[in-house]
Scaffold this active site. Structure first.
Site, PDB file in Angstrom:
ATOM      1  N   ASP A 196       0.868  -1.171   0.000  1.00 19.19           N
ATOM      2  CA  ASP A 196       0.000   0.000   0.000  1.00 19.19           C
ATOM      3  C   ASP A 196       0.912   1.230   0.000  1.00 19.19           C
ATOM      4  O   ASP A 196       1.511   1.574   1.016  1.00 19.19           O
ATOM      5  CB  ASP A 196      -0.888  -0.046   1.255  1.00 19.19           C
ATOM      6  CG  ASP A 196      -1.626   1.265   1.505  1.00 19.19           C
ATOM      7  OD1 ASP A 196      -1.385   2.249   0.779  1.00 19.19           O
ATOM      8  OD2 ASP A 196      -2.439   1.299   2.453  1.00 19.19           O
ATOM      9  N   CYS A 360      -8.119   6.454  10.258  1.00 19.19           N
ATOM     10  CA  CYS A 360      -8.486   5.188   9.595  1.00 19.19           C
ATOM     11  C   CYS A 360      -7.470   4.098   9.910  1.00 19.19           C
ATOM     12  O   CYS A 360      -7.159   3.258   9.049  1.00 19.19           O
ATOM     13  CB  CYS A 360      -8.627   5.359   8.083  1.00 19.19           C
ATOM     14  SG  CYS A 360      -9.936   6.454   7.613  1.00 19.19           S
TER      15      CYS A 360
END
Ligand code: PMP
Length: 407
Positions: A196, A360
């Site tokens: 990511d 998050c």
């Protein structure tokens, strides 16, 4: 470094009557004129749907879209442009791998290994996949400094591990993970690797071939490009063997009621009309950062991080989260006696935009036993004045909470 702020029109708008000090770059970056102009110029001069028109404008739009793909290839140093799939962003890229590769390849008992510092978008798609396939999600715990627990990755990697999904740079802590070494070890164990890269691509040079990873995901809006556009790099053999995950126009070779056949990648994974203008503007953003130079950006942001870290640590009651030696320009902290949201609100009144909350990455907050942090994150247009404004505003918040009258 020459001040780049002048290239970013939004930075000259005041907020609450004050100079905007934008330190929420990990959430999204601002857009330089070159990017705004590229999107506008596309709609003014080049707009048409791609891949299907016989007319000149359609071919022209297709060429621009494919030129943008080539720019993404260059940014990541992928071998071929057809290894780049345009997506809405990192989240969609990870969901694509989960729903295409994952559903086709995982069996009950197979393992997906993530880390304790992942963004929700590199956790939840795997949880959904585990529920669909019976695979199991495991994670590498993190230390007090916000790094992977030494030895834990190696001991969790095993014959059942099919995929390692790891964040390159943590958005909650700033930690830079050793993705190259992790990829080598995963491959030795027979697992694939997805990185990511949402917080990495705008801040350091990324080379997917040097990393050796199988998939790499990022979002354009964190790279000075528009929202709603990003990309997935996938190794060609893998993409070629993966089934589509969404059906529609442009991703097929033939369609009949008896059954349909699929286009080659990347088209196979790009059903429907894509964000053509967004891709073109992302290409302009890539040109912009490459024009500045990623090494130069990294050096500038590291220097700012060092100054900010020292200054913030000098304030009483400040605790930093994420103190790894290898860190990107993200400063996550709490101030004793002030909830991060209150701090964020007071800073906002001073024109200082930071992020407050769990970013998050709730498991990171759980790990440290806190509801959230305040986060200042740097981009190429920030400078030491911004750090000074941050420190002054935190000091003001502290005096306010101490009941002092503050001007
Ligand atoms: N991963 C990381 C590390 C992130 O910081 C973010 C964005 N905050 C994402 C994934 C998700 O990116 P997007 O919302 O652009 O899909």
């Amino acid at each position: 470094m020459k001040p780049f702020a002048a290239d970013f029109p939004i930075l000259s708008r005041p907020v609450h009557g004050r100079r905007l000090v934008y330190l929420d770059n990990a959430a999204t970056t601002h857009k330089p004129d070159a990017v705004i102009e590229a999107e506008r110029a596309f709609y003014r001069e080049s707009n048409a749907n791609i891949h299907r028109g016989v007319h000149w404008l359609s071919q022209h739009a297709t060429d621009l879209h494919e030129a943008a793909r080539e720019k993404v290839r260059g940014l990541l140093n992928a071998a071929r442009a057809d290894e780049i799939v345009f997506t809405r962003g990192t989240t969609e890229a990870i969901n694509l791998v989960a729903q295409s590769w994952g559903r086709a390849n995982l069996k009950p008992g197979d393992e997906i290994l993530v880390t304790g510092m992942e963004h929700h978008s590199n956790i939840v798609p795997w949880q959904l996949l585990c529920a669909q396939t019976g695979a199991v999600l495991r994670h590498v715990p993190i230390t007090d400094s916000g790094e992977l627990e030494p030895g834990a990755y190696e001991s969790l990697l095993g014959p059942r591990t099919r995929l390692v999904a790891v964040v390159h740079v943590s958005n909650a802590l700033g930690t830079v993970n050793p993705v190259e070494e992790m990829t080598r070890k995963a491959h030795e164990a027979g697992a694939l690797v997805l990185v990511d890269g949402a917080q990495a691509v705008a801040h350091q040079r990324v080379d997917v071939r040097a990393i050796g990873c199988d998939f790499y995901a990022f979002s354009g809006h964190k790279l000075y490009g528009p929202t709603g556009i990003g990309a997935l790099y996938g190794r060609r053999e893998l993409l070629a063997a993966m089934p589509p995950w969404q059906g529609g126009g442009d991703m097929i070779r033939t369609v009949a009621f008896e059954g349909s056949t699929w286009a080659e990648p990347p088209a196979r994974f790009e059903a429907g009309t894509p964000n053509i203008a967004g891709a073109v503007a992302l290409g302009a953003a890539i040109d912009y950062v490459q024009g500045v130079g990623l090494e130069r950006i990294a050096a500038h942001e590291h220097a700012l991080l060092a100054v900010a870290t020292e200054a913030v640590q000098r304030l009483p009651g400040v605790r930093l989260y994420g103190t790894a030696p290898d860190k990107a320009g993200i400063l996550s902290f709490t101030v004793q006696g002030i909830h991060p949201h209150d701090l964020g609100t007071i800073l906002d009144a001073e024109g200082v935009a930071i992020r407050a909350g769990h970013h998050c990455a709730m498991p990171v907050m759980t790990r440290f036993g806190i509801p959230g942090t305040a986060r200042a994150s740097f981009a190429l247009y920030n400078d030491e004045r911004d750090v000074d404004a941050l420190v002054a505003a935190i000091g003001k918040a502290q005096r306010l909470f101490n009941g002092e009258r503050v001007q």
